[in-house]
Motif scaffolding. Structure first.
Motif, short mmCIF file in Angstrom:
data_model
loop_
_atom_site.label_atom_id
_atom_site.label_comp_id
_atom_site.label_asym_id
_atom_site.label_seq_id
_atom_site.Cartn_x
_atom_site.Cartn_y
_atom_site.Cartn_z
N VAL A 1 -2.18 8.37 3.57
CA VAL A 1 -2.44 8.83 4.94
C VAL A 1 -3.03 7.71 5.78
CG1 VAL A 1 -3.80 10.41 6.35
CG2 VAL A 1 -2.68 11.25 4.28
N VAL A 2 -4.01 7.00 5.22
CA VAL A 2 -4.66 5.90 5.96
C VAL A 2 -3.64 4.80 6.27
CG1 VAL A 2 -6.37 4.06 5.80
CG2 VAL A 2 -6.95 6.37 5.03
N THR A 3 -2.80 4.46 5.29
CA THR A 3 -1.80 3.42 5.50
C THR A 3 -0.79 3.82 6.57
OG1 THR A 3 -2.01 2.73 3.19
CG2 THR A 3 -0.08 1.95 4.38
N LEU A 4 -0.36 5.07 6.54
CA LEU A 4 0.59 5.55 7.56
C LEU A 4 -0.05 5.52 8.95
CD1 LEU A 4 2.26 8.56 5.70
CD2 LEU A 4 3.32 6.38 6.30
N ALA A 5 -1.34 5.86 9.04
CA ALA A 5 -2.04 5.81 10.32
C ALA A 5 -2.11 4.38 10.84
CB ALA A 5 -3.44 6.40 10.17
N ILE A 6 -2.42 3.44 9.94
CA ILE A 6 -2.48 2.02 10.34
C ILE A 6 -1.10 1.54 10.78
CG2 ILE A 6 -2.91 -0.32 9.53
CD1 ILE A 6 -5.02 0.82 7.66
N CYS A 7 -0.06 1.96 10.07
CA CYS A 7 1.32 1.59 10.45
C CYS A 7 1.65 2.10 11.84
CB CYS A 7 2.31 2.14 9.43
SG CYS A 7 2.30 1.32 7.82
N PHE A 8 1.23 3.32 12.15
CA PHE A 8 1.50 3.91 13.46
C PHE A 8 0.80 3.11 14.56
CE2 PHE A 8 0.15 6.84 16.86
CZ PHE A 8 1.40 7.22 17.34
N VAL A 9 -0.47 2.78 14.33
CA VAL A 9 -1.23 2.01 15.32
C VAL A 9 -0.62 0.61 15.50
CG1 VAL A 9 -3.46 0.96 15.84
CG2 VAL A 9 -3.37 3.28 14.91
N LEU A 10 -0.28 -0.03 14.39
CA LEU A 10 0.30 -1.37 14.45
C LEU A 10 1.66 -1.35 15.14
CD1 LEU A 10 0.02 -4.34 13.63
CD2 LEU A 10 1.17 -3.77 11.48
N ASN B 1 0.82 -1.22 0.00
CA ASN B 1 0.00 0.00 0.00
C ASN B 1 0.85 1.26 0.00
OD1 ASN B 1 -2.37 -1.43 -0.06
ND2 ASN B 1 -2.77 -1.27 2.15
N LEU B 2 1.95 1.23 0.78
CA LEU B 2 2.84 2.39 0.82
C LEU B 2 3.51 2.61 -0.54
CD1 LEU B 2 4.55 1.98 4.31
CD2 LEU B 2 2.96 3.77 3.62
N GLN B 3 3.96 1.54 -1.14
CA GLN B 3 4.58 1.65 -2.47
C GLN B 3 3.60 2.20 -3.49
OE1 GLN B 3 6.74 -1.81 -3.92
NE2 GLN B 3 7.22 -2.46 -1.84
N TYR B 4 2.39 1.65 -3.51
CA TYR B 4 1.38 2.03 -4.49
C TYR B 4 0.94 3.48 -4.30
CZ TYR B 4 -3.10 2.29 -6.88
OH TYR B 4 -4.15 2.68 -7.67
N SER B 5 0.60 3.85 -3.06
CA SER B 5 0.09 5.20 -2.79
C SER B 5 1.17 6.25 -3.01
CB SER B 5 -0.46 5.29 -1.37
OG SER B 5 0.53 4.93 -0.42
N TYR B 6 2.39 5.96 -2.59
CA TYR B 6 3.48 6.93 -2.76
C TYR B 6 3.77 7.15 -4.24
CZ TYR B 6 8.03 9.19 -2.35
OH TYR B 6 9.08 10.07 -2.45
N ALA B 7 3.77 6.05 -5.02
CA ALA B 7 4.01 6.18 -6.45
C ALA B 7 2.89 6.98 -7.12
CB ALA B 7 4.11 4.79 -7.08
N MET C 1 -6.88 10.13 -4.42
CA MET C 1 -7.09 8.84 -3.78
C MET C 1 -5.78 8.24 -3.29
SD MET C 1 -10.22 8.24 -3.53
CE MET C 1 -10.06 6.54 -3.00
N GLY C 2 -4.71 8.50 -4.05
CA GLY C 2 -3.40 8.04 -3.62
C GLY C 2 -2.98 8.69 -2.32
N ARG C 3 -3.29 9.97 -2.17
CA ARG C 3 -2.96 10.69 -0.93
C ARG C 3 -3.76 10.14 0.24
NH1 ARG C 3 -2.60 17.15 -2.47
NH2 ARG C 3 -0.69 17.02 -3.73
N ILE C 4 -5.04 9.90 -0.01
CA ILE C 4 -5.89 9.36 1.06
C ILE C 4 -5.38 7.98 1.50
CG2 ILE C 4 -8.20 8.52 1.63
CD1 ILE C 4 -9.31 10.66 -0.26
N LEU C 5 -5.06 7.14 0.52
CA LEU C 5 -4.55 5.80 0.83
C LEU C 5 -3.23 5.89 1.58
CD1 LEU C 5 -4.72 2.73 0.58
CD2 LEU C 5 -3.61 2.91 -1.66
#
Length: 265
Positions: A141-150, A120-126, A135-139
């Protein structure tokens, strides 16, 4: 001169602790050998969903022994190194076997999640860098938030498993609660873990010593949190009217040993 060669003096005790930390780090490193394959796959470029699912399956398998190993090294660093109970190899094997089922399940889940989040990080950042896609920006941000929680949850995940008996679902819930209920302690643990990873990356042989150092340092803020959730030892009255604590009561095991509440010291 007699005190100089006394095995209980400060020097010999310190050397014994260093050897224990070296030994348990080696045991941990051996169990975590599949992790090197996981790192290789996670950091590689993922091009399509099929490759993603294959990598998720492989990384899930790679993480199976790592979960129990993480639990065992924390258990040994607390019980043997900090509390002077038992022996490294015996306690490590005991904790590894005792927590293998839940530890392996949690490890497999983490392996699959880490791979998915990497994709997800690779795809959204690209997508963001190539076309400033919303949508890439939203993905991203959401992925980074999930990474932080995890990441915060993982700081408590295996120490909690080493101390409490629970299933994988409850383990995730309890670790998540502790991690963000005591965020300053979580940040302290995270700093120790990051510094340990940096040291092992810069000085590769440090992998045979730094894991125990990391677990030992992390145990101080983690145990401070655990004491808020550990049940207090019960006191009972003997026939002669004297009080004894739970730790003084003979256990129900075949060996008749008394309960050792080392984790409450």
């Amino acid at each position: 001169m007699g005190g100089l060669f006394n095995p209980d003096n400060t020097f010999f005790r310190g050397m014994s602790k260093l050897w224990d930390m070296l030994f348990v780090s080696i045991l941990w490193a051996i169990c975590c050998i599949p992790g090197y394959f996981l790192i290789t796959l996670v950091t590689s470029t993922l091009s399509d969903p099929l490759q993603l699912f294959i990598y998720m399956a492989i990384d899930a398998v790679c993480m199976v022994p790592i979960g129990p190993a993480m639990t065992a090294i924390y258990y040994v660093c607390m019980k043997v190194i900090r509390r002077d109970r038992g022996y490294v190899f015996r306690e490590y094997v005991h904790a590894f076997k005792l927590n293998f089922k839940v530890g392996a399940t949690v490890g497999a889940i983490l392996g699959a999640l880490i791979t998915l989040l990497s994709f997800n990080l690779q795809y959204s950042y690209a997508a963001v860098t190539a076309s400033q896609d919303t949508m890439g920006r939203i993905l991203l941000v959401v992925t980074l938030a999930i990474c932080f929680v995890l990441l915060g949850t993982v700081m408590f995940l295996f120490p909690v498993l080493s101390r409490f008996t629970m299933g994988a679902k409850q383990l995730f819930k309890s670790s998540l609660y502790m991690a963000f209920r005591h965020i300053l302690h979580t940040l302290a643990v995270l700093v120790v873990v990051v510094l340990t990873v940096v040291v092992m990356y810069v000085v590769l042989p440090a992998v045979f010593f730094m894991p125990a150092v990391c677990a030992l340092l992390c145990s101080f803020p983690i145990e401070h949190v655990f004491k808020r959730y550990m049940p207090k030892p019960e006191k009972t009255v003997q026939a002669d009217g004297t009080f004894i604590t739970e730790g003084d009561v003979v256990g129900e095991g075949e060996d008749g040993e008394r309960k050792d509440l080392w984790y409450l010291e």
